[in-house]
Design an enzyme around this catalytic site. Structure first.
Site, PDB file in Angstrom:
ATOM      1  CB  THR A  13      -0.949   0.027   1.223  1.00  0.00           C
ATOM      2  OG1 THR A  13      -0.175  -0.093   2.416  1.00  0.00           O
ATOM      3  CG2 THR A  13      -1.943  -1.124   1.150  1.00  0.00           C
ATOM      4  N   GLY A  14       2.159   1.156   0.125  1.00  0.00           N
ATOM      5  CA  GLY A  14       3.026   2.335   0.075  1.00  0.00           C
ATOM      6  C   GLY A  14       3.236   2.810  -1.346  1.00  0.00           C
ATOM      7  CB  VAL A  16       8.136   1.767  -3.364  1.00  0.00           C
ATOM      8  CG1 VAL A  16       8.892   0.669  -4.117  1.00  0.00           C
ATOM      9  CG2 VAL A  16       8.962   3.041  -3.356  1.00  0.00           C
ATOM     10  NE  ARG A  41      -1.482   3.043   9.350  1.00  0.00           N
ATOM     11  CZ  ARG A  41      -0.221   2.721   9.597  1.00  0.00           C
ATOM     12  NH1 ARG A  41       0.129   2.210  10.763  1.00  0.00           N
ATOM     13  NH2 ARG A  41       0.712   2.916   8.680  1.00  0.00           N
ATOM     14  CB  CYS A 132      16.226   5.470  -5.454  1.00  0.00           C
ATOM     15  SG  CYS A 132      16.407   6.560  -4.032  1.00  0.00           S
ATOM     16  CG  HIS A 245      16.361  10.672  -6.678  1.00  0.00           C
ATOM     17  ND1 HIS A 245      15.333  11.376  -6.104  1.00  0.00           N
ATOM     18  CD2 HIS A 245      16.565   9.586  -5.862  1.00  0.00           C
ATOM     19  CE1 HIS A 245      14.942  10.766  -4.994  1.00  0.00           C
ATOM     20  NE2 HIS A 245      15.671   9.687  -4.828  1.00  0.00           N
ATOM     21  CG  ASN A 318      12.397   9.053  -6.664  1.00  0.00           C
ATOM     22  OD1 ASN A 318      11.936   9.849  -7.493  1.00  0.00           O
ATOM     23  ND2 ASN A 318      11.898   8.955  -5.444  1.00  0.00           N
TER      24      ASN A 318
END
Length: 341
Positions: A13-14, A16, A41, A132, A245, A318
């Site tokens: 769920t992040g 990345v 969560r 990265c 980046h 990145n």
């Protein structure tokens, strides 16, 4: 018919993790069943994959039974705890955190540079995805190092806030909005305001005066290029850019090489797109790299202050090439060349 694999994405769920799931679909990875894992969560949320909704499950020690490949982007502490558990269950882990990168028994891989290193996954059942900023750097450096050898590198990075995560993206947005409305911006993620500012501070400071991020560039680059003799120094800066980046890279080579030769070599290098026509104002920019998997290289020119010196400007997304895409590329080679036999 190609073999299909049961795949788990930890930290799904992040920012990345979301991109990892998208890359698996975009690249038509041979997924038989996909398991999405996150914290308690986030458990119960639904994410789409190939037109279907998959319920996110809580990451536990029982999550990897029957899983062939686990792609992790859940932080170092989580990886240290769960990657060995996954490996014990016969799941090969591709880990995006810093937990295993410098472990001598764990391969650190950028597919365009050292795909042969993937064979070392049998040591611990883990393959590390580099930092990265290291990934885009070595994609651009590897052809040069192979051709003429690299003696020394000086790197200055200009890193997007997405490298810190969604909270940092939100902070840049809300700080920018506040300033443009003549309000006092709130600081929660970074020690100083990031909007309309540059912070020469990424990760924690070490006893030698460098940050952990800067030393990652040193150690990881040497490991991937398989050359501990390269002198490397770095300064890592956080800039008010959302994605991609950028890096100013100064190289001293062992043998002479001209900018034209570097330009020609990188034009055919895997994963590289040369954008280098200053007369037409064409050079790599963060906004052009965002959403793409190529590493953009330009401003290729001789360093006139030393013999055998080359300067160049290197830019990549990145979240994609710097994390998700690279991990999925590793998984592709793992599946095709090692787990399908």
């Amino acid at each position: 018919m190609r073999k299909e694999f049961n795949v788990a994405v930890a930290g799904a769920t992040g920012a990345v993790g979301n991109q990892m799931v998208a890359c698996l679909e975009e690249r038509n990875f041979p997924v038989k069943n996909l398991r999405l894992l996150a914290t308690a969560r986030s458990a119960g949320r639904k994410m789409r994959f190939r037109g279907e909704e998959i319920v996110v499950e809580e990451l536990t020690e029982l999550s990897f039974k029957g899983v062939d490949i686990g792609i992790f982007s859940a932080g170092a502490a989580t990886s240290q705890k769960f990657a060995p558990v996954a490996a014990q269950n016969g799941c090969v882990v591709v880990d995006n955190s810093s937990a295993w990168r410098m472990d001598v028994d764990v391969p650190l891989v950028v597919p365009e540079v050292n795909p042969h290193a993937i064979a070392g996954y049998t040591n611990k059942g883990i393959i590390a995805n580099p930092n990265c900023s290291t990934i885009q750097l070595v994609v651009a450096l590897a052809p040069i190092h192979k051709k003429v050898g690299i003696k020394r590198i000086v790197i200055s990075t200009y890193q997007a806030v997405s490298g810190t995560g969604k909270k940092a993206i939100d902070e840049l947005y809300y700080q920018t909005r506040a300033i443009l409305n003549f309000l006092e911006p709130e600081k929660k993620v970074y020690p100083h305001r990031i909007a309309f500012n540059c912070l020469p501070h990424i990760d924690v400071f070490l006893e030698n005066g460098y940050t952990k991020e800067e030393m990652k560039l040193v150690y990881e680059t040497r490991k991937i290029l398989e050359d501990d003799s390269i002198g490397i120094t770095a300064t890592a800066v956080r800039v008010p850019v959302f994605f991609s980046h950028s890096e100013s890279v100064n190289i001293e080579t062992h043998q002479p090489i001209s900018p034209a030769e570097v330009r020609s070599m990188l034009t055919t290098a895997p994963g590289v797109k040369v954008v280098d026509d200053c007369q037409q104002n064409l050079y790599p920019m963060a906004i052009d790299a965002a959403g793409k998997d190529d590493t953009l290289v330009g401003r290729i020119r001789a360093d006139e202050s030393i013999a055998n010196g080359i300067n160049m400007w290197v830019v990549a997304d990145n979240i994609r090439k710097g994390a998700a895409s690279n991990a999925v590329q590793i998984a592709e080679i793992l599946a095709r060349d090692y787990l399908s036999k």
